[in-house]
Design an enzyme around this catalytic site. Structure first.
Site, PDB file in Angstrom:
ATOM      1  N   PHE A 133       5.304   6.864   1.031  1.00 36.21           N
ATOM      2  CA  PHE A 133       4.673   8.092   0.534  1.00 36.21           C
ATOM      3  C   PHE A 133       3.659   8.606   1.573  1.00 36.21           C
ATOM      4  CE2 PHE A 133       1.742  10.512  -2.117  1.00 36.21           C
ATOM      5  CZ  PHE A 133       2.601  11.191  -2.964  1.00 36.21           C
ATOM      6  N   ASP A 205       1.670  -0.810  -3.430  1.00 38.46           N
ATOM      7  CA  ASP A 205       1.390   0.430  -4.128  1.00 38.46           C
ATOM      8  C   ASP A 205       2.335   0.514  -5.333  1.00 38.46           C
ATOM      9  OD1 ASP A 205       1.263   3.079  -5.074  1.00 38.46           O
ATOM     10  OD2 ASP A 205       0.485   3.757  -3.145  1.00 38.46           O
ATOM     11  N   TYR A 230      -1.339   8.618 -13.547  1.00 42.74           N
ATOM     12  CA  TYR A 230      -0.906   9.895 -14.159  1.00 42.74           C
ATOM     13  C   TYR A 230       0.604  10.085 -14.114  1.00 42.74           C
ATOM     14  CZ  TYR A 230      -1.486  11.142  -9.195  1.00 42.74           C
ATOM     15  OH  TYR A 230      -1.449  11.147  -7.826  1.00 42.74           O
ATOM     16  N   LYS A 231       1.347   9.093 -13.592  1.00 40.31           N
ATOM     17  CA  LYS A 231       2.804   9.177 -13.569  1.00 40.31           C
ATOM     18  C   LYS A 231       3.331   8.525 -14.855  1.00 40.31           C
ATOM     19  CE  LYS A 231       2.748   9.730  -8.623  1.00 40.31           C
ATOM     20  NZ  LYS A 231       2.617   9.090  -7.310  1.00 40.31           N
ATOM     21  N   ARG A 380      14.842  15.065  -7.283  1.00 42.21           N
ATOM     22  CA  ARG A 380      14.520  13.845  -8.036  1.00 42.21           C
ATOM     23  C   ARG A 380      14.553  14.141  -9.528  1.00 42.21           C
ATOM     24  NH1 ARG A 380       8.916  11.335  -6.032  1.00 42.21           N
ATOM     25  NH2 ARG A 380       8.257  13.338  -6.899  1.00 42.21           N
TER      26      ARG A 380
HETATM   27  C1  LIG Z   1       1.742   9.617  -6.392  1.00 46.46           C
HETATM   28  C2  LIG Z   1       1.416   8.659  -5.278  1.00 46.46           C
HETATM   29  C3  LIG Z   1       0.160   8.664  -4.667  1.00 46.46           C
HETATM   30  C4  LIG Z   1      -0.887   9.678  -5.064  1.00 46.46           C
HETATM   31  O1  LIG Z   1      -2.121   9.404  -4.507  1.00 46.46           O
HETATM   32  P1  LIG Z   1      -3.383  10.252  -4.960  1.00 46.46           P
HETATM   33  O2  LIG Z   1      -4.497   9.679  -4.205  1.00 46.46           O
HETATM   34  O3  LIG Z   1      -3.491  10.150  -6.447  1.00 46.46           O
HETATM   35  O4  LIG Z   1      -3.104  11.682  -4.580  1.00 46.46           O
HETATM   36  C5  LIG Z   1      -0.081   7.711  -3.687  1.00 46.46           C
HETATM   37  N1  LIG Z   1       0.874   6.823  -3.310  1.00 46.46           N
HETATM   38  C6  LIG Z   1       2.087   6.808  -3.875  1.00 46.46           C
HETATM   39  C7  LIG Z   1       3.088   5.806  -3.444  1.00 46.46           C
HETATM   40  C8  LIG Z   1       2.405   7.740  -4.865  1.00 46.46           C
HETATM   41  O5  LIG Z   1       3.610   7.742  -5.421  1.00 46.46           O
END
Ligand SMILES: *Cc1c(COP(=O)(O)O)cnc(C)c1O
Length: 405
Positions: A133, A205, A230-231, A380
Protein backbone atom coordinates in the site's frame (compact mmCIF):
# COMPACT_ATOMS: atom_id res chain seq x y z
CA UNK A 1 -14.52 -15.36 -30.75
CA UNK A 2 -13.46 -18.19 -28.44
CA UNK A 3 -12.48 -21.52 -29.89
CA UNK A 4 -11.87 -23.51 -26.71
CA UNK A 5 -14.52 -25.37 -24.71
CA UNK A 6 -17.40 -23.09 -23.74
CA UNK A 7 -17.32 -21.84 -20.15
CA UNK A 8 -19.55 -23.38 -17.47
CA UNK A 9 -23.00 -21.74 -17.34
CA UNK A 10 -22.48 -20.19 -13.91
CA UNK A 11 -24.69 -20.42 -10.84
CA UNK A 12 -28.19 -18.98 -11.30
CA UNK A 13 -29.86 -16.41 -9.05
CA UNK A 14 -31.90 -18.99 -7.09
CA UNK A 15 -28.56 -20.57 -6.13
CA UNK A 16 -27.42 -17.24 -4.65
CA UNK A 17 -30.79 -16.80 -2.92
CA UNK A 18 -30.46 -20.26 -1.38
CA UNK A 19 -27.03 -19.32 -0.02
CA UNK A 20 -28.60 -16.20 1.53
CA UNK A 21 -31.38 -18.27 3.08
CA UNK A 22 -28.80 -20.57 4.71
CA UNK A 23 -26.49 -17.70 5.78
CA UNK A 24 -25.89 -17.74 9.55
CA UNK A 25 -24.88 -14.05 9.44
CA UNK A 26 -27.78 -12.81 7.31
CA UNK A 27 -29.48 -10.97 10.19
CA UNK A 28 -26.40 -8.80 10.81
CA UNK A 29 -27.26 -6.71 7.74
CA UNK A 30 -30.09 -5.11 9.69
CA UNK A 31 -27.61 -3.90 12.32
CA UNK A 32 -26.13 -1.41 9.84
CA UNK A 33 -27.51 1.79 8.34
CA UNK A 34 -28.73 1.39 4.76
CA UNK A 35 -29.97 4.69 3.38
CA UNK A 36 -30.15 3.49 -0.21
CA UNK A 37 -31.31 -0.13 -0.46
CA UNK A 38 -31.35 0.05 -4.27
CA UNK A 39 -27.58 0.40 -4.41
CA UNK A 40 -25.17 -2.49 -3.93
CA UNK A 41 -22.22 -1.35 -1.83
CA UNK A 42 -19.03 -3.33 -2.49
CA UNK A 43 -16.55 -0.94 -0.89
CA UNK A 44 -16.60 -2.24 2.69
CA UNK A 45 -12.91 -3.00 2.27
CA UNK A 46 -12.34 0.75 1.95
CA UNK A 47 -14.96 2.23 4.29
CA UNK A 48 -17.22 -0.17 6.20
CA UNK A 49 -20.93 0.59 6.50
CA UNK A 50 -22.17 2.32 9.64
CA UNK A 51 -23.15 -0.08 12.45
CA UNK A 52 -26.01 1.17 14.64
CA UNK A 53 -23.82 0.11 17.58
CA UNK A 54 -21.18 2.64 16.48
CA UNK A 55 -23.77 5.38 16.06
CA UNK A 56 -25.10 4.64 19.56
CA UNK A 57 -21.61 4.71 21.08
CA UNK A 58 -20.86 8.01 19.34
CA UNK A 59 -24.15 9.54 20.52
CA UNK A 60 -23.31 8.41 24.03
CA UNK A 61 -19.89 10.07 23.83
CA UNK A 62 -21.52 13.30 22.63
CA UNK A 63 -23.89 13.19 25.56
CA UNK A 64 -21.00 12.65 28.00
CA UNK A 65 -19.23 15.63 26.49
CA UNK A 66 -22.34 17.81 26.85
CA UNK A 67 -23.03 16.72 30.42
CA UNK A 68 -19.64 16.15 31.96
CA UNK A 69 -17.36 18.56 30.12
CA UNK A 70 -13.82 18.32 31.45
CA UNK A 71 -14.80 15.75 34.07
CA UNK A 72 -15.44 13.39 31.17
CA UNK A 73 -11.70 12.79 31.00
CA UNK A 74 -11.91 10.49 34.03
CA UNK A 75 -13.67 8.03 31.76
CA UNK A 76 -11.96 8.92 28.49
CA UNK A 77 -8.27 9.01 29.38
CA UNK A 78 -7.69 5.29 29.21
CA UNK A 79 -9.94 4.63 26.18
CA UNK A 80 -7.02 3.85 23.79
CA UNK A 81 -5.97 0.88 25.97
CA UNK A 82 -9.53 -0.14 26.91
CA UNK A 83 -10.72 -0.27 23.31
CA UNK A 84 -7.43 -1.99 22.42
CA UNK A 85 -8.17 -4.74 24.94
CA UNK A 86 -11.71 -5.04 23.64
CA UNK A 87 -10.46 -5.95 20.17
CA UNK A 88 -7.31 -7.84 21.22
CA UNK A 89 -8.86 -11.24 21.95
CA UNK A 90 -11.79 -11.58 19.54
CA UNK A 91 -10.32 -9.71 16.55
CA UNK A 92 -6.54 -10.08 16.75
CA UNK A 93 -5.91 -13.26 18.72
CA UNK A 94 -3.87 -11.31 21.27
CA UNK A 95 -3.83 -11.38 25.06
CA UNK A 96 -4.75 -8.14 26.85
CA UNK A 97 -2.17 -5.41 27.40
CA UNK A 98 -0.67 -5.47 23.90
CA UNK A 99 -3.01 -3.31 21.81
CA UNK A 100 -3.85 0.39 21.84
CA UNK A 101 -6.04 2.37 19.44
CA UNK A 102 -4.54 5.72 18.50
CA UNK A 103 -3.43 8.01 15.69
CA UNK A 104 -3.64 6.77 12.08
CA UNK A 105 -2.23 3.62 10.53
CA UNK A 106 0.44 5.71 8.79
CA UNK A 107 1.58 7.31 12.06
CA UNK A 108 1.49 4.02 13.97
CA UNK A 109 3.57 2.39 11.25
CA UNK A 110 6.14 5.14 11.56
CA UNK A 111 6.27 4.85 15.34
CA UNK A 112 6.67 1.07 15.35
CA UNK A 113 9.09 0.82 12.41
CA UNK A 114 11.36 3.46 13.96
CA UNK A 115 11.16 1.87 17.40
CA UNK A 116 11.84 -1.61 16.03
CA UNK A 117 14.82 -0.58 13.94
CA UNK A 118 16.41 1.22 16.86
CA UNK A 119 15.94 -1.89 19.01
CA UNK A 120 18.01 -4.18 16.75
CA UNK A 121 21.63 -3.19 17.34
CA UNK A 122 23.94 -2.77 14.36
CA UNK A 123 21.21 -3.22 11.76
CA UNK A 124 19.57 -0.50 9.67
CA UNK A 125 17.67 -2.07 6.78
CA UNK A 126 13.87 -2.19 6.61
CA UNK A 127 12.43 -4.67 4.09
CA UNK A 128 9.05 -4.28 2.43
CA UNK A 129 7.18 -5.28 -0.73
CA UNK A 130 7.31 -2.96 -3.76
CA UNK A 131 3.62 -3.71 -4.30
CA UNK A 132 2.50 -2.77 -0.80
CA UNK A 133 0.00 0.00 0.00
CA UNK A 134 1.38 3.46 -0.89
CA UNK A 135 1.42 5.00 2.60
CA UNK A 136 3.33 2.00 3.96
CA UNK A 137 5.94 2.30 1.20
CA UNK A 138 6.26 6.07 1.66
CA UNK A 139 6.57 5.94 5.45
CA UNK A 140 9.33 3.32 5.15
CA UNK A 141 10.99 5.22 2.29
CA UNK A 142 11.19 8.20 4.64
CA UNK A 143 13.06 6.08 7.19
CA UNK A 144 15.89 5.47 4.71
CA UNK A 145 17.73 2.17 4.23
CA UNK A 146 14.66 0.59 2.71
CA UNK A 147 15.05 -2.65 0.74
CA UNK A 148 12.23 -3.70 -1.60
CA UNK A 149 11.21 -7.19 -2.55
CA UNK A 150 9.15 -7.72 -5.70
CA UNK A 151 6.48 -10.28 -5.00
CA UNK A 152 4.05 -11.73 -7.51
CA UNK A 153 1.32 -9.06 -7.84
CA UNK A 154 -1.49 -11.61 -7.55
CA UNK A 155 -0.24 -14.20 -5.06
CA UNK A 156 1.72 -11.74 -2.90
CA UNK A 157 4.92 -12.16 -0.90
CA UNK A 158 6.00 -15.72 -0.06
CA UNK A 159 8.40 -17.03 2.60
CA UNK A 160 11.00 -17.51 -0.14
CA UNK A 161 10.63 -13.91 -1.39
CA UNK A 162 11.22 -12.67 2.14
CA UNK A 163 14.05 -15.12 2.89
CA UNK A 164 15.96 -13.95 -0.18
CA UNK A 165 15.94 -10.38 1.14
CA UNK A 166 17.19 -11.27 4.63
CA UNK A 167 20.77 -10.84 5.80
CA UNK A 168 22.64 -9.52 8.84
CA UNK A 169 21.77 -5.93 7.91
CA UNK A 170 18.00 -6.36 8.13
CA UNK A 171 16.39 -5.00 11.30
CA UNK A 172 12.69 -5.10 10.41
CA UNK A 173 10.42 -6.64 7.78
CA UNK A 174 7.10 -4.91 7.18
CA UNK A 175 4.35 -6.47 5.06
CA UNK A 176 0.59 -6.38 4.64
CA UNK A 177 -1.19 -9.48 5.91
CA UNK A 178 -3.73 -9.14 3.08
CA UNK A 179 -2.62 -7.21 0.01
CA UNK A 180 -4.73 -4.13 -0.72
CA UNK A 181 -4.81 -4.75 -4.46
CA UNK A 182 -5.09 -8.51 -5.01
CA UNK A 183 -6.27 -9.56 -1.51
CA UNK A 184 -3.41 -12.10 -1.38
CA UNK A 185 -3.20 -13.56 2.13
CA UNK A 186 0.38 -13.84 3.38
CA UNK A 187 1.54 -16.79 5.49
CA UNK A 188 1.87 -14.89 8.75
CA UNK A 189 3.30 -17.73 10.84
CA UNK A 190 5.91 -18.90 8.32
CA UNK A 191 7.11 -15.44 7.30
CA UNK A 192 7.34 -14.29 10.92
CA UNK A 193 9.40 -17.39 11.79
CA UNK A 194 11.77 -16.84 8.84
CA UNK A 195 12.29 -13.22 9.87
CA UNK A 196 13.03 -14.27 13.44
CA UNK A 197 15.51 -16.92 12.24
CA UNK A 198 17.40 -14.11 10.51
CA UNK A 199 17.50 -12.04 13.72
CA UNK A 200 15.03 -9.37 12.61
CA UNK A 201 11.65 -8.17 13.87
CA UNK A 202 8.34 -8.58 12.01
CA UNK A 203 5.77 -5.81 11.60
CA UNK A 204 2.44 -6.69 9.98
CA UNK A 205 -0.11 -4.26 8.55
CA UNK A 206 -3.55 -5.74 9.27
CA UNK A 207 -5.59 -3.06 7.49
CA UNK A 208 -7.22 -5.56 5.13
CA UNK A 209 -7.47 -8.48 7.56
CA UNK A 210 -8.61 -7.01 10.91
CA UNK A 211 -12.33 -7.75 11.14
CA UNK A 212 -12.56 -10.13 8.17
CA UNK A 213 -9.97 -12.80 9.00
CA UNK A 214 -9.25 -14.51 12.34
CA UNK A 215 -5.83 -12.97 12.93
CA UNK A 216 -3.72 -14.92 15.46
CA UNK A 217 -0.96 -12.53 16.48
CA UNK A 218 0.14 -14.29 19.68
CA UNK A 219 0.03 -17.75 18.15
CA UNK A 220 2.10 -16.63 15.14
CA UNK A 221 4.72 -15.03 17.41
CA UNK A 222 4.24 -11.64 15.77
CA UNK A 223 6.32 -8.78 17.18
CA UNK A 224 4.42 -5.73 15.97
CA UNK A 225 1.29 -4.86 14.04
CA UNK A 226 -0.74 -1.87 12.90
CA UNK A 227 -4.03 -1.60 11.04
CA UNK A 228 -7.11 0.36 10.08
CA UNK A 229 -10.38 0.29 12.00
CA UNK A 230 -12.58 1.99 9.38
CA UNK A 231 -12.49 -0.88 6.85
CA UNK A 232 -13.85 -4.27 8.01
CA UNK A 233 -14.10 -3.03 11.61
CA UNK A 234 -16.66 -0.40 10.53
CA UNK A 235 -15.51 2.25 13.02
CA UNK A 236 -16.20 5.27 10.79
CA UNK A 237 -14.25 7.55 8.46
CA UNK A 238 -10.82 8.41 9.85
CA UNK A 239 -11.35 6.46 13.08
CA UNK A 240 -8.11 5.90 15.01
CA UNK A 241 -5.94 2.89 14.13
CA UNK A 242 -4.80 -0.17 16.04
CA UNK A 243 -1.27 -0.87 17.18
CA UNK A 244 0.08 -4.11 18.72
CA UNK A 245 3.39 -4.69 20.48
CA UNK A 246 4.20 -8.13 21.91
CA UNK A 247 4.47 -7.91 25.72
CA UNK A 248 8.09 -9.08 25.88
CA UNK A 249 9.20 -6.32 23.49
CA UNK A 250 7.40 -3.40 25.08
CA UNK A 251 10.12 -2.27 27.49
CA UNK A 252 12.83 -2.69 24.87
CA UNK A 253 11.16 -0.47 22.31
CA UNK A 254 11.21 3.33 22.35
CA UNK A 255 9.03 5.11 19.89
CA UNK A 256 10.20 8.35 18.26
CA UNK A 257 7.35 10.68 19.30
CA UNK A 258 7.72 11.45 22.98
CA UNK A 259 4.29 12.71 24.03
CA UNK A 260 2.66 13.04 27.44
CA UNK A 261 0.20 10.17 26.89
CA UNK A 262 3.21 7.85 26.67
CA UNK A 263 4.57 9.07 29.99
CA UNK A 264 4.71 6.72 32.99
CA UNK A 265 3.13 9.20 35.41
CA UNK A 266 1.38 11.59 33.07
CA UNK A 267 -0.06 14.03 35.59
CA UNK A 268 3.10 14.39 37.65
CA UNK A 269 4.04 16.74 34.80
CA UNK A 270 7.66 15.69 35.33
CA UNK A 271 10.64 17.42 33.83
CA UNK A 272 11.92 14.50 31.73
CA UNK A 273 10.25 11.96 29.47
CA UNK A 274 10.03 8.61 31.24
CA UNK A 275 7.98 6.19 29.12
CA UNK A 276 5.25 4.01 30.55
CA UNK A 277 6.43 0.42 31.15
CA UNK A 278 3.49 -1.01 29.17
CA UNK A 279 1.88 -0.64 25.75
CA UNK A 280 0.75 2.90 26.63
CA UNK A 281 4.30 4.07 25.83
CA UNK A 282 3.26 3.90 22.17
CA UNK A 283 0.63 6.61 22.67
CA UNK A 284 1.39 10.24 21.93
CA UNK A 285 -1.30 12.84 22.64
CA UNK A 286 -4.93 13.36 23.62
CA UNK A 287 -7.09 10.52 22.26
CA UNK A 288 -9.91 11.17 19.73
CA UNK A 289 -12.82 10.26 22.01
CA UNK A 290 -15.59 10.40 19.39
CA UNK A 291 -13.55 8.29 16.98
CA UNK A 292 -12.78 5.75 19.71
CA UNK A 293 -16.49 5.43 20.43
CA UNK A 294 -16.95 4.44 16.79
CA UNK A 295 -14.21 1.82 17.12
CA UNK A 296 -15.88 0.42 20.22
CA UNK A 297 -19.23 0.03 18.42
CA UNK A 298 -17.64 -1.50 15.32
CA UNK A 299 -15.61 -3.97 17.34
CA UNK A 300 -18.70 -4.97 19.35
CA UNK A 301 -20.72 -5.94 16.29
CA UNK A 302 -17.80 -7.77 14.61
CA UNK A 303 -16.94 -9.64 17.82
CA UNK A 304 -20.58 -10.63 18.33
CA UNK A 305 -20.72 -12.17 14.84
CA UNK A 306 -17.36 -13.86 15.47
CA UNK A 307 -14.38 -14.12 13.16
CA UNK A 308 -14.86 -17.83 12.43
CA UNK A 309 -18.34 -17.25 10.95
CA UNK A 310 -17.18 -14.07 9.20
CA UNK A 311 -14.27 -15.88 7.56
CA UNK A 312 -16.46 -18.81 6.45
CA UNK A 313 -18.86 -16.42 4.75
CA UNK A 314 -16.03 -14.37 3.21
CA UNK A 315 -14.66 -17.49 1.53
CA UNK A 316 -18.12 -18.49 0.28
CA UNK A 317 -18.87 -15.00 -1.11
CA UNK A 318 -15.51 -15.02 -2.88
CA UNK A 319 -16.10 -18.49 -4.27
CA UNK A 320 -19.40 -17.38 -5.81
CA UNK A 321 -17.62 -14.40 -7.37
CA UNK A 322 -14.85 -16.61 -8.77
CA UNK A 323 -17.43 -18.97 -10.30
CA UNK A 324 -19.34 -16.09 -11.89
CA UNK A 325 -16.12 -14.57 -13.19
CA UNK A 326 -15.15 -17.85 -14.80
CA UNK A 327 -18.56 -18.33 -16.41
CA UNK A 328 -19.39 -14.81 -17.53
CA UNK A 329 -16.50 -12.39 -17.33
CA UNK A 330 -13.40 -14.33 -18.36
CA UNK A 331 -14.89 -14.81 -21.86
CA UNK A 332 -15.41 -11.02 -22.01
CA UNK A 333 -11.76 -10.12 -21.42
CA UNK A 334 -11.62 -9.98 -17.62
CA UNK A 335 -8.82 -11.64 -15.67
CA UNK A 336 -8.97 -12.48 -12.00
CA UNK A 337 -6.56 -10.20 -10.15
CA UNK A 338 -6.81 -12.21 -6.92
CA UNK A 339 -5.66 -15.69 -5.93
CA UNK A 340 -8.22 -18.19 -7.20
CA UNK A 341 -8.29 -20.35 -4.06
CA UNK A 342 -10.29 -18.94 -1.15
CA UNK A 343 -7.70 -20.03 1.43
CA UNK A 344 -5.12 -17.72 -0.20
CA UNK A 345 -7.38 -14.64 -0.28
CA UNK A 346 -8.70 -12.02 2.11
CA UNK A 347 -12.22 -10.64 1.68
CA UNK A 348 -12.17 -8.79 -1.63
CA UNK A 349 -11.87 -9.78 -5.27
CA UNK A 350 -9.87 -7.92 -7.88
CA UNK A 351 -10.92 -8.04 -11.52
CA UNK A 352 -8.63 -6.78 -14.24
CA UNK A 353 -9.76 -5.48 -17.62
CA UNK A 354 -8.15 -3.20 -20.21
CA UNK A 355 -11.22 -0.94 -20.01
CA UNK A 356 -11.63 -1.16 -16.23
CA UNK A 357 -11.99 2.56 -15.57
CA UNK A 358 -14.93 2.98 -17.96
CA UNK A 359 -16.58 -0.20 -16.69
CA UNK A 360 -16.16 0.89 -13.06
CA UNK A 361 -17.89 4.25 -13.76
CA UNK A 362 -20.68 2.66 -15.79
CA UNK A 363 -21.25 0.05 -13.10
CA UNK A 364 -21.81 2.80 -10.52
CA UNK A 365 -23.94 5.06 -12.74
CA UNK A 366 -26.03 2.56 -14.69
CA UNK A 367 -25.70 -0.54 -12.53
CA UNK A 368 -25.88 1.09 -9.08
CA UNK A 369 -23.02 -1.06 -7.84
CA UNK A 370 -20.33 0.79 -5.88
CA UNK A 371 -16.84 -0.68 -6.31
CA UNK A 372 -13.47 0.97 -6.55
CA UNK A 373 -10.98 1.37 -9.32
CA UNK A 374 -7.25 1.01 -8.84
CA UNK A 375 -5.07 2.39 -11.60
CA UNK A 376 -4.42 1.17 -14.24
CA UNK A 377 -6.74 -1.80 -14.80
CA UNK A 378 -8.23 -3.14 -11.56
CA UNK A 379 -11.76 -3.09 -10.14
CA UNK A 380 -11.98 -4.20 -6.51
CA UNK A 381 -15.15 -5.80 -5.16
CA UNK A 382 -15.20 -5.64 -1.36
CA UNK A 383 -17.23 -8.56 0.01
CA UNK A 384 -17.84 -7.50 3.61
CA UNK A 385 -19.43 -10.57 5.22
CA UNK A 386 -21.64 -8.70 7.69
CA UNK A 387 -23.33 -6.57 5.04
CA UNK A 388 -22.92 -8.27 1.65
CA UNK A 389 -25.48 -10.84 0.46
CA UNK A 390 -24.78 -13.67 -1.97
CA UNK A 391 -27.51 -12.19 -4.17
CA UNK A 392 -25.62 -8.87 -4.13
CA UNK A 393 -22.59 -10.66 -5.55
CA UNK A 394 -24.76 -12.35 -8.18
CA UNK A 395 -26.45 -9.06 -9.16
CA UNK A 396 -23.12 -7.19 -9.30
CA UNK A 397 -21.61 -9.76 -11.67
CA UNK A 398 -24.81 -9.83 -13.73
CA UNK A 399 -24.62 -6.06 -14.19
CA UNK A 400 -20.88 -6.24 -14.88
CA UNK A 401 -21.37 -8.71 -17.71
CA UNK A 402 -24.07 -6.53 -19.24
CA UNK A 403 -21.79 -3.46 -19.15
CA UNK A 404 -18.54 -4.96 -20.37
CA UNK A 405 -19.30 -5.38 -24.02
C1 LIG B 1 -6.17 1.62 4.27
C2 LIG B 1 -4.71 1.38 4.54
C3 LIG B 1 -3.92 2.35 5.18
C4 LIG B 1 -4.51 3.69 5.55
O1 LIG B 1 -3.65 4.43 6.35
P1 LIG B 1 -4.17 5.79 6.99
O2 LIG B 1 -3.04 6.27 7.78
O3 LIG B 1 -5.41 5.48 7.77
O4 LIG B 1 -4.52 6.70 5.85
C5 LIG B 1 -2.60 2.03 5.45
N1 LIG B 1 -2.07 0.83 5.08
C6 LIG B 1 -2.80 -0.10 4.46
C7 LIG B 1 -2.18 -1.40 4.10
C8 LIG B 1 -4.14 0.15 4.16
O5 LIG B 1 -4.87 -0.77 3.53
Amino acid sequence: MTTGPSPPPGPDRPHAEALDAADALAAFRTRFADEDPGTIYLCGNSLGRQPMAAARRIEHALKEWAEQLVDGWHGWLDLPARVGDLMAGPILGAAAGQVVVSDSTSVNLYKLAMAARAAVPGRQVVVTDAGDFPTDRYVLEGLGNRRLITADPITGPTVDDVARALDEQVAVVCLSHVGYRSAALADMAAITAAVHDAGALMLWDLSHSAGCYPVALDQCGVDLAVGCTYKYLCAGPGAPALLYVRTQLQERLRQPIWGWFGQRDQFAMGERYDPSPDVRRFLVGTPPVIGLAGVQGGVEVVAEAGLAAIRTKAVALGELGVQLHRAWLAPQGFALGSPEEGVRRGSHLALRHADAQRIHHALARDGRVITDFRFPDTIRLGLAPLTTRFSDVWDAFDRLRALSY
